[in-house]
Scaffold this motif. Structure first.
Motif, PDB file in Angstrom:
ATOM      1  N   SER A  42       1.932   6.001   4.653  1.00 19.64           N
ATOM      2  CA  SER A  42       2.497   4.675   4.918  1.00 19.64           C
ATOM      3  C   SER A  42       1.514   3.777   5.672  1.00 19.64           C
ATOM      4  N   GLU A  62       8.641  -6.202   2.157  1.00 22.99           N
ATOM      5  CA  GLU A  62       8.701  -4.740   2.235  1.00 22.99           C
ATOM      6  C   GLU A  62       9.319  -4.135   0.974  1.00 22.99           C
ATOM      7  N   GLU A  63      10.367  -4.785   0.444  1.00 20.30           N
ATOM      8  CA  GLU A  63      11.018  -4.259  -0.763  1.00 20.30           C
ATOM      9  C   GLU A  63      10.035  -4.244  -1.939  1.00 20.30           C
ATOM     10  N   LYS A  66       7.478  -1.292  -1.767  1.00 17.87           N
ATOM     11  CA  LYS A  66       8.000   0.013  -2.162  1.00 17.87           C
ATOM     12  C   LYS A  66       7.878   0.232  -3.670  1.00 17.87           C
TER      13      LYS A  66
END
Length: 85
Positions: A42, A62-63, A66
């Motif tokens: 990460s 952030e979405e 991913k």
């Protein structure tokens, strides 16, 4: 955005991401999975995000991050962001 924002090029993106991840460019194939194939953690992923945001003048949520599991997906997301400007 700024005039210094670079145009998106897959090979340039490959070079940039390979440098950040400290892997050979030939290992960073279009579909190599960042985590499963290259062992990206990460912290490394965050570092890649920061470099790409600065280089291309975009903001990544952030979405969205991913969903970026390979170079091809990173390219597609950046292309979408740059086109939306």
């Amino acid at each position: 955005m700024s005039e210094t924002t670079q145009a998106l090029d897959l090979e340039d993106l490959r070079t940039t991401v390979a440098d950040v991840l400290d892997v050979e460019e030939k290992e960073l194939t279009d579909d190599a999975h960042f985590v499963e194939t290259l062992g990206v953690d990460s912290l490394m992923a965050l570092e890649v995000m920061v470099v790409l945001e600065k280089k291309y003048g975009v903001k990544l949520r952030e979405e969205e991050l991913k969903q970026v599991t390979s170079l091809r997906k990173a390219y597609d997301l950046l292309a979408e962001k740059l086109e939306a400007r």
